[in-house]
Enzyme design. Sequence first.
Site, PDB file in Angstrom:
ATOM      1  N   HIS A  18    -127.004 -49.494 -22.269  1.00 35.90           N
ATOM      2  CA  HIS A  18    -127.140 -50.577 -23.247  1.00 35.90           C
ATOM      3  C   HIS A  18    -128.483 -51.298 -23.117  1.00 35.90           C
ATOM      4  O   HIS A  18    -129.028 -51.780 -24.114  1.00 35.90           O
ATOM      5  CB  HIS A  18    -125.946 -51.532 -23.138  1.00 35.90           C
ATOM      6  CG  HIS A  18    -124.639 -50.846 -23.449  1.00 35.90           C
ATOM      7  ND1 HIS A  18    -123.461 -51.091 -22.807  1.00 35.90           N
ATOM      8  CD2 HIS A  18    -124.361 -49.850 -24.353  1.00 35.90           C
ATOM      9  CE1 HIS A  18    -122.513 -50.305 -23.302  1.00 35.90           C
ATOM     10  NE2 HIS A  18    -123.035 -49.538 -24.233  1.00 35.90           N
ATOM     11  N   HIS A  41    -120.050 -41.819 -31.137  1.00 37.76           N
ATOM     12  CA  HIS A  41    -118.889 -41.950 -30.245  1.00 37.76           C
ATOM     13  C   HIS A  41    -118.851 -43.415 -29.804  1.00 37.76           C
ATOM     14  O   HIS A  41    -119.363 -43.779 -28.746  1.00 37.76           O
ATOM     15  CB  HIS A  41    -119.030 -41.040 -29.034  1.00 37.76           C
ATOM     16  CG  HIS A  41    -119.031 -39.575 -29.355  1.00 37.76           C
ATOM     17  ND1 HIS A  41    -120.076 -38.946 -29.983  1.00 37.76           N
ATOM     18  CD2 HIS A  41    -118.096 -38.604 -29.127  1.00 37.76           C
ATOM     19  CE1 HIS A  41    -119.797 -37.656 -30.131  1.00 37.76           C
ATOM     20  NE2 HIS A  41    -118.593 -37.425 -29.614  1.00 37.76           N
ATOM     21  N   SER A 107    -121.565 -50.177 -27.238  1.00 36.03           N
ATOM     22  CA  SER A 107    -122.748 -49.849 -28.053  1.00 36.03           C
ATOM     23  C   SER A 107    -122.671 -50.324 -29.525  1.00 36.03           C
ATOM     24  O   SER A 107    -123.664 -50.854 -30.026  1.00 36.03           O
ATOM     25  CB  SER A 107    -123.044 -48.351 -27.984  1.00 36.03           C
ATOM     26  OG  SER A 107    -121.917 -47.589 -28.335  1.00 36.03           O
ATOM     27  N   GLY A 151    -117.465 -37.512 -34.456  1.00 31.65           N
ATOM     28  CA  GLY A 151    -118.850 -37.967 -34.446  1.00 31.65           C
ATOM     29  C   GLY A 151    -119.851 -36.861 -34.763  1.00 31.65           C
ATOM     30  O   GLY A 151    -120.898 -37.115 -35.364  1.00 31.65           O
ATOM     31  N   ASP A 171    -122.826 -40.440 -27.492  1.00 26.09           N
ATOM     32  CA  ASP A 171    -122.313 -40.815 -26.175  1.00 26.09           C
ATOM     33  C   ASP A 171    -120.892 -40.269 -25.985  1.00 26.09           C
ATOM     34  O   ASP A 171    -119.914 -41.023 -25.960  1.00 26.09           O
ATOM     35  CB  ASP A 171    -122.332 -42.366 -26.104  1.00 26.09           C
ATOM     36  CG  ASP A 171    -121.873 -42.899 -24.769  1.00 26.09           C
ATOM     37  OD1 ASP A 171    -121.887 -42.155 -23.777  1.00 26.09           O
ATOM     38  OD2 ASP A 171    -121.492 -44.093 -24.718  1.00 26.09           O
TER      39      ASP A 171
END
Length: 293
Positions: A18, A41, A107, A151, A171
């Site tokens: 992050h 994701h 995220s 995704g 991710d």
Amino acid sequence: MNYRHIFHAGNICDVVKHAILILLIEHLRAKPAPFCVLDTHAGMGLYDLQDPRAQKTDEAQSGILRFLQAPLYSELTTYYETLQRFNPGWQVVQEKTADHFRFYPGSPLVAAHLLRSQDRLIACELHPEDAQTLKRQARAFPFMHIHHRDGYEALRAFLPPSEKRGLVVIDPPYESPEEFARLAQESAAACARWPQGIFMIWYPVKERPSIWRFHEMMVASGIPRQLCAEFIYEEETRHDRLNGCGLLLINPPWQFDEKLRLLLPALHEMMQTPARQVHVHWIVEEKKDIRAY
Ligand code: SAM
């Protein structure tokens, strides 16, 4: 689908991921033209560190909670501000700043917090419960669109976006042994469809051969400007545990490698990690100069 990110929220790898995500979005925000973020994701968005599932593993203790006990780091002012946004009543201060910190933003919410009215966020999550939770949280952000869908399929459906500038965050949970192969195939195809986009791909550092194969596949794709940044916090003597994480950044901003060479050691120091290795290197350089791997 057994993976639930609530068991890992705010861990060492989340802080690394992050912090870098924020630097990339800050780069995009430097220009007024709109941009698009696609988070393939996304997870459930906001994680309550007092949830019994988060407390069961207590991974935030060595991650975000330890990070918040370290002296403030000026390069990450926006990260602190983002954490503040989701923890009203909690204050970022120089000391004991981890006290009473409770909600860790994943995220999609980190991105949502940083987007401007002209920008757009598309977030995909396949787990039905987490997708529902994320949809509820998205109500606060009119430019955030949540899709309960695969995704990788979303990469094909949404790229290239009309905004022309932007970022793709990939991710996955790495539950399946096939994940790296699918990731390489789908990411390479997505980069080819949107060569101007910035791609950020997260991967776990456990056993090396899968990572070597993944990098080899990405190099073979012919996509230029692929930067690998790895943050290793356990000696790589065991392959049945998470020893660190890696990010493959495709088309990162100019001199981003230099930024990471300063940031990653600082994160090791702040989280007082047991082993402290950082590897930042181009697996494919700017001029399609393929490095020996
Ligand atoms: N990106 C999130 C963050 O940083 O806060 C964490 C994501 S977590 C590592 C991976 C997520 O992907 C899980 O919530 C899982 O349910 C979801 N997932 C698994 N397979 C998926 C797929 N094929 N498409 C979309 N989401 C998927």
